[in-house]
Write a protein that holds these residues in place. Sequence first.
Motif, PDB file in Angstrom:
ATOM      1  N   PRO A  98       9.822  10.205   8.524  1.00  0.00           N
ATOM      2  CA  PRO A  98      10.683   9.798   9.535  1.00  0.00           C
ATOM      3  C   PRO A  98      10.004   9.327  11.011  1.00  0.00           C
ATOM      4  O   PRO A  98       8.863   9.971  11.215  1.00  0.00           O
ATOM      5  CB  PRO A  98      11.455  11.296   9.700  1.00  0.00           C
ATOM      6  CG  PRO A  98      11.112  12.141   8.565  1.00  0.00           C
ATOM      7  CD  PRO A  98       9.660  11.552   8.145  1.00  0.00           C
ATOM      8  N   ALA A  99      10.470   8.225  11.412  1.00  0.00           N
ATOM      9  CA  ALA A  99       9.944   7.616  12.632  1.00  0.00           C
ATOM     10  C   ALA A  99      10.652   7.674  13.661  1.00  0.00           C
ATOM     11  O   ALA A  99      10.506   6.968  14.889  1.00  0.00           O
ATOM     12  CB  ALA A  99       9.555   6.083  11.998  1.00  0.00           C
ATOM     13  N   GLY A 100      11.885   8.233  13.634  1.00  0.00           N
ATOM     14  CA  GLY A 100      12.973   8.230  14.727  1.00  0.00           C
ATOM     15  C   GLY A 100      14.108   8.539  14.236  1.00  0.00           C
ATOM     16  O   GLY A 100      14.305   9.148  13.224  1.00  0.00           O
ATOM     17  N   ASP A 101      15.146   8.621  15.042  1.00  0.00           N
ATOM     18  CA  ASP A 101      16.642   9.008  14.566  1.00  0.00           C
ATOM     19  C   ASP A 101      17.032   8.266  13.308  1.00  0.00           C
ATOM     20  O   ASP A 101      17.728   8.880  12.424  1.00  0.00           O
ATOM     21  CB  ASP A 101      17.522   8.883  15.848  1.00  0.00           C
ATOM     22  CG  ASP A 101      17.240   9.763  16.957  1.00  0.00           C
ATOM     23  OD1 ASP A 101      16.650  10.749  16.726  1.00  0.00           O
ATOM     24  OD2 ASP A 101      17.603   9.474  18.134  1.00  0.00           O
ATOM     25  N   ASP A 102      16.828   6.979  13.404  1.00  0.00           N
ATOM     26  CA  ASP A 102      17.339   6.114  12.330  1.00  0.00           C
ATOM     27  C   ASP A 102      16.352   5.397  11.621  1.00  0.00           C
ATOM     28  O   ASP A 102      16.878   4.588  10.638  1.00  0.00           O
ATOM     29  CB  ASP A 102      18.382   4.935  13.063  1.00  0.00           C
ATOM     30  CG  ASP A 102      19.555   5.713  13.599  1.00  0.00           C
ATOM     31  OD1 ASP A 102      20.195   6.490  13.126  1.00  0.00           O
ATOM     32  OD2 ASP A 102      19.800   5.291  14.872  1.00  0.00           O
ATOM     33  N   GLU A 103      15.089   5.590  11.789  1.00  0.00           N
ATOM     34  CA  GLU A 103      13.989   4.829  11.516  1.00  0.00           C
ATOM     35  C   GLU A 103      13.258   5.815  10.341  1.00  0.00           C
ATOM     36  O   GLU A 103      12.896   6.719  10.661  1.00  0.00           O
ATOM     37  CB  GLU A 103      13.119   4.118  12.283  1.00  0.00           C
ATOM     38  CG  GLU A 103      12.300   3.242  11.919  1.00  0.00           C
ATOM     39  CD  GLU A 103      11.811   1.969  12.972  1.00  0.00           C
ATOM     40  OE1 GLU A 103      10.691   2.184  13.358  1.00  0.00           O
ATOM     41  OE2 GLU A 103      12.496   1.178  13.345  1.00  0.00           O
ATOM     42  N   THR A 104      12.727   5.016   9.298  1.00  0.00           N
ATOM     43  CA  THR A 104      11.824   5.778   8.139  1.00  0.00           C
ATOM     44  C   THR A 104      10.682   4.735   7.832  1.00  0.00           C
ATOM     45  O   THR A 104      10.788   3.613   7.715  1.00  0.00           O
ATOM     46  CB  THR A 104      12.686   6.011   7.000  1.00  0.00           C
ATOM     47  OG1 THR A 104      13.644   6.751   7.300  1.00  0.00           O
ATOM     48  CG2 THR A 104      11.870   6.621   5.979  1.00  0.00           C
ATOM     49  N   GLY A 105       9.470   5.155   8.017  1.00  0.00           N
ATOM     50  CA  GLY A 105       8.269   4.449   7.643  1.00  0.00           C
ATOM     51  C   GLY A 105       7.957   4.749   6.357  1.00  0.00           C
ATOM     52  O   GLY A 105       7.945   6.134   5.643  1.00  0.00           O
ATOM     53  N   PHE A 122      -2.973  -3.153  -4.274  1.00  0.00           N
ATOM     54  CA  PHE A 122      -2.880  -3.508  -2.897  1.00  0.00           C
ATOM     55  C   PHE A 122      -2.170  -2.238  -2.081  1.00  0.00           C
ATOM     56  O   PHE A 122      -1.625  -1.406  -2.924  1.00  0.00           O
ATOM     57  CB  PHE A 122      -1.950  -4.644  -2.359  1.00  0.00           C
ATOM     58  CG  PHE A 122      -0.744  -4.559  -2.922  1.00  0.00           C
ATOM     59  CD1 PHE A 122       0.407  -4.111  -2.009  1.00  0.00           C
ATOM     60  CD2 PHE A 122      -0.163  -5.017  -4.155  1.00  0.00           C
ATOM     61  CE1 PHE A 122       1.862  -4.092  -2.570  1.00  0.00           C
ATOM     62  CE2 PHE A 122       1.024  -4.965  -4.576  1.00  0.00           C
ATOM     63  CZ  PHE A 122       2.060  -4.621  -3.765  1.00  0.00           C
ATOM     64  N   THR A 123      -2.336  -2.114  -0.816  1.00  0.00           N
ATOM     65  CA  THR A 123      -1.651  -0.978  -0.138  1.00  0.00           C
ATOM     66  C   THR A 123      -0.671  -1.682   0.705  1.00  0.00           C
ATOM     67  O   THR A 123      -0.714  -2.943   1.015  1.00  0.00           O
ATOM     68  CB  THR A 123      -2.420   0.003   0.634  1.00  0.00           C
ATOM     69  OG1 THR A 123      -3.102  -0.919   1.504  1.00  0.00           O
ATOM     70  CG2 THR A 123      -3.391   0.687  -0.174  1.00  0.00           C
ATOM     71  N   TYR A 124       0.426  -0.998   1.198  1.00  0.00           N
ATOM     72  CA  TYR A 124       1.662  -1.855   1.935  1.00  0.00           C
ATOM     73  C   TYR A 124       2.208  -0.714   3.161  1.00  0.00           C
ATOM     74  O   TYR A 124       2.009   0.782   2.812  1.00  0.00           O
ATOM     75  CB  TYR A 124       2.462  -2.360   1.206  1.00  0.00           C
ATOM     76  CG  TYR A 124       3.393  -1.419   0.617  1.00  0.00           C
ATOM     77  CD1 TYR A 124       4.683  -0.762   1.089  1.00  0.00           C
ATOM     78  CD2 TYR A 124       3.110  -0.855  -0.622  1.00  0.00           C
ATOM     79  CE1 TYR A 124       5.579   0.207   0.329  1.00  0.00           C
ATOM     80  CE2 TYR A 124       3.741   0.140  -1.426  1.00  0.00           C
ATOM     81  CZ  TYR A 124       5.012   0.730  -0.871  1.00  0.00           C
ATOM     82  OH  TYR A 124       5.607   1.377  -1.575  1.00  0.00           O
ATOM     83  N   SER A 125       2.571  -1.140   4.117  1.00  0.00           N
ATOM     84  CA  SER A 125       3.571  -0.377   4.872  1.00  0.00           C
ATOM     85  C   SER A 125       4.608  -1.063   5.415  1.00  0.00           C
ATOM     86  O   SER A 125       4.436  -2.168   5.700  1.00  0.00           O
ATOM     87  CB  SER A 125       2.622   0.274   6.078  1.00  0.00           C
ATOM     88  OG  SER A 125       2.134  -0.691   7.051  1.00  0.00           O
ATOM     89  N   CYS A 126       5.535  -0.237   5.868  1.00  0.00           N
ATOM     90  CA  CYS A 126       6.908  -1.247   6.295  1.00  0.00           C
ATOM     91  C   CYS A 126       7.682   0.281   7.057  1.00  0.00           C
ATOM     92  O   CYS A 126       7.578   1.203   7.011  1.00  0.00           O
ATOM     93  CB  CYS A 126       7.622  -1.485   5.001  1.00  0.00           C
ATOM     94  SG  CYS A 126       9.177  -2.258   5.519  1.00  0.00           S
ATOM     95  N   ALA A 127       8.772  -0.492   7.807  1.00  0.00           N
ATOM     96  CA  ALA A 127       9.680   0.555   8.554  1.00  0.00           C
ATOM     97  C   ALA A 127      11.054   0.011   8.185  1.00  0.00           C
ATOM     98  O   ALA A 127      11.346  -1.148   7.983  1.00  0.00           O
ATOM     99  CB  ALA A 127       9.515   0.312  10.226  1.00  0.00           C
TER     100      ALA A 127
END
Length: 241
Positions: A98-105, A122-127
């Motif tokens: 969880p990265a905020g009220d409505d955001e997920t990492g 590969f590795t990856y990240s996104c929100a």
Amino acid sequence: MARAGGAGAKAGNYGPPRRIEQIAMTHRLVPPGFLISMAILLAAQLAASGAAAQTETTAHSARAAERCEAEVERTLRRIRGKAVQEVQFVAGRRVLTPAGDDETGVRGEGRYRMTGGAAVPFTYSCAYNAKSESTSGAVFRDALAQRAATPARAFEPDLTNLSPEACESAVAGLLKSRHPRVGRINFGSDTRRIEPADNGLVRLVGQGGVQRAPGMFASPFTYRCEIEPRSGRVLEVQASD
């Protein structure tokens, strides 16, 4: 006098003993089984409410993973080109935070296969934002460094005065001047790489995502900074989005 006595006798018939009898009758009219049934029904409703909340959380996580991995795949194919034949994500290595009220990492690992080549990990990240159902900051990093041969002379830069934040701040300024209505700019800290450059300089390269205007999907970009290692001063900045 007789009338007063009669009134007194009538009032005595509705005194406290009669109320106690009515309460006792009320309790006798509610069978014990009814109370047990009500308790079971309440417990079932609470369990159903908890199960519904768990189902909603699971569905949100599934949407976050699905949307982010789809965006990462689009980013990968855009950067690597048509030679990418197959992209796979490792579900067991996926991490949602969880990265905020409505955001997920969303972070994880995967592999893709190039035409006539071996699989590239590969590795990856996104929100993922549940309110707008949009993704941002989708970046990936090839795990090719482990496959590379050890160079004859290892590059060992002096990191005393080297600040990745100074480089990324300069890149952000460049992107803001290029897109005056820019929304968000994200940098993938795990994509940073330091390389030797000409004339004794060092080069910091990396990837990120830029939302060119509020409400738009984030676009991936790559960047590079030429840095004077002794002073840490950023001499040149480039960004490609």
